[in-house]
Structure formats: C-alpha cells, structure tokens
Scaffold this motif. Structure first.
Motif, mmCIF file in Angstrom:
data_model
loop_
_atom_site.group_PDB
_atom_site.id
_atom_site.type_symbol
_atom_site.label_atom_id
_atom_site.label_comp_id
_atom_site.label_asym_id
_atom_site.label_seq_id
_atom_site.Cartn_x
_atom_site.Cartn_y
_atom_site.Cartn_z
ATOM 1 N N LYS A 1 0.806 -1.214 0.000
ATOM 2 C CA LYS A 1 0.000 0.000 0.000
ATOM 3 C C LYS A 1 0.843 1.270 0.000
ATOM 4 O O LYS A 1 0.347 2.348 -0.278
ATOM 5 C CB LYS A 1 -0.912 0.014 1.228
ATOM 6 N N TYR A 2 2.148 1.144 0.361
ATOM 7 C CA TYR A 2 2.976 2.328 0.503
ATOM 8 C C TYR A 2 4.253 2.208 -0.303
ATOM 9 O O TYR A 2 4.802 1.137 -0.482
ATOM 10 C CB TYR A 2 3.334 2.554 1.975
ATOM 11 N N ASP A 3 4.718 3.331 -0.776
ATOM 12 C CA ASP A 3 6.025 3.470 -1.401
ATOM 13 C C ASP A 3 6.963 3.976 -0.318
ATOM 14 O O ASP A 3 6.659 4.970 0.332
ATOM 15 C CB ASP A 3 5.946 4.510 -2.518
ATOM 16 N N LEU A 4 8.079 3.320 -0.121
ATOM 17 C CA LEU A 4 9.010 3.714 0.923
ATOM 18 C C LEU A 4 10.203 4.424 0.294
ATOM 19 O O LEU A 4 10.819 3.914 -0.635
ATOM 20 C CB LEU A 4 9.482 2.479 1.689
ATOM 21 N N THR A 5 10.512 5.608 0.807
ATOM 22 C CA THR A 5 11.605 6.419 0.289
ATOM 23 C C THR A 5 12.530 6.781 1.436
ATOM 24 O O THR A 5 12.074 7.117 2.520
ATOM 25 C CB THR A 5 11.037 7.705 -0.356
ATOM 26 N N LEU A 6 13.833 6.713 1.201
ATOM 27 C CA LEU A 6 14.824 7.124 2.187
ATOM 28 C C LEU A 6 15.414 8.452 1.735
ATOM 29 O O LEU A 6 15.926 8.568 0.625
ATOM 30 C CB LEU A 6 15.934 6.078 2.317
ATOM 31 N N CYS A 7 15.316 9.447 2.595
ATOM 32 C CA CYS A 7 15.944 10.741 2.335
ATOM 33 C C CYS A 7 17.138 10.861 3.272
ATOM 34 O O CYS A 7 17.056 10.460 4.433
ATOM 35 C CB CYS A 7 14.974 11.890 2.629
ATOM 36 N N TYR A 8 18.241 11.382 2.762
ATOM 37 C CA TYR A 8 19.389 11.570 3.635
ATOM 38 C C TYR A 8 20.131 12.854 3.295
ATOM 39 O O TYR A 8 20.111 13.324 2.170
ATOM 40 C CB TYR A 8 20.325 10.362 3.626
ATOM 41 N N ILE B 1 20.773 17.104 -0.133
ATOM 42 C CA ILE B 1 19.787 16.167 0.405
ATOM 43 C C ILE B 1 19.423 15.238 -0.732
ATOM 44 O O ILE B 1 19.096 15.686 -1.827
ATOM 45 C CB ILE B 1 18.545 16.910 0.932
ATOM 46 N N ARG B 2 19.516 13.952 -0.491
ATOM 47 C CA ARG B 2 19.287 12.969 -1.554
ATOM 48 C C ARG B 2 18.087 12.097 -1.211
ATOM 49 O O ARG B 2 17.764 11.893 -0.055
ATOM 50 C CB ARG B 2 20.525 12.107 -1.734
ATOM 51 N N ILE B 3 17.484 11.582 -2.257
ATOM 52 C CA ILE B 3 16.346 10.683 -2.116
ATOM 53 C C ILE B 3 16.732 9.366 -2.760
ATOM 54 O O ILE B 3 17.204 9.326 -3.903
ATOM 55 C CB ILE B 3 15.086 11.263 -2.785
ATOM 56 N N TRP B 4 16.572 8.277 -1.990
ATOM 57 C CA TRP B 4 16.921 6.939 -2.481
ATOM 58 C C TRP B 4 15.676 6.076 -2.411
ATOM 59 O O TRP B 4 15.008 6.021 -1.394
ATOM 60 C CB TRP B 4 18.031 6.356 -1.612
#
Length: 116
Positions: free
Chosen positions: A98-105, A112-115
């Motif tokens: 149900k969800y898309d998981l995104t890691l921001c660092y 700031i990056r999004i993986w």
C-alpha cells in the motif's frame, strides 16, 4: 565504540545488540518501517549513516554484518549526517503493497538525496 550502532531495551536499560561495520563515527540512525523475512522468521531493520559516507541496513535480530550498504558520493557527500524514511501512499496497489518507501538523507557538504 563510535563506529557502532547499539540497540537498547529501554525498559531494562540493557544493551541488546551491537552492529559493527562502519569505519568512522555514526552520525544518525533510523528505525525502518519495513520488515524482512530471514531464516529465523520476520525481523525489523535499523538504518545508520556515518562519517565514513555509507548508509547501512541492519537486521535487529542479528548482530552480523550489514544487510545492505549504500555508498555516498565521495566528492559531493563527504559523510551522511541525517536519515529519514518517508512512506508515500501508492496510487495503484501492487502485490498488496500500500505504501512506497523512500529514504531521504543529508550529507556533510549539503545535498539532500532521495533513495528509492
């Protein structure tokens, strides 16, 4: 000592696990909202960022080597200083997810990056 991630039971004030693998100071840690299946069942994951310019994923039931590692760009990042998982609701249901998981660092030099 500063190159490790430690898991504590706050009720008993006792250390449960030590995760070794970073080669420089750990600057951030984040509990991951996803669960993995392993040989002993299901387990949760902790993610850590370090001055060594890596992000490592750890199985909280095991203190063995990292499950996965992301290496930052040596010239642009120069150390991972903060992490945050963001769950975005998916428009289309796929395989009961149900969800898309995104890691921001965030890195030491600013980007700031999004993986995903």
């Amino acid at each position: 000592m500063y190159n490790t991630v430690r898991l504590w039971d706050i009720r008993s004030n006792k250390q449960i696990q030590v995760f070794n693998g970073h080669t420089d100071c750990v600057l951030s840690a984040e509990y991951s909202p996803f669960v993995i299946k392993n040989r002993i069942g299901y387990s949760n994951v902790i993610c850590s960022g370090s001055w060594d310019n890596t992000i490592r994923f750890w199985d909280i039931r095991s203190n063995k080597k990292a499950l996965y590692m992301i290496k930052g760009d040596e010239k642009i990042d120069d150390g991972i200083i903060c992490l945050k998982f963001i769950e975005l609701k998916k428009k289309n249901k796929t395989n009961d997810v149900k969800y898309d998981l995104t890691l921001c660092y965030g890195s030491c030099k600013g980007p700031i990056r999004i993986w995903r």
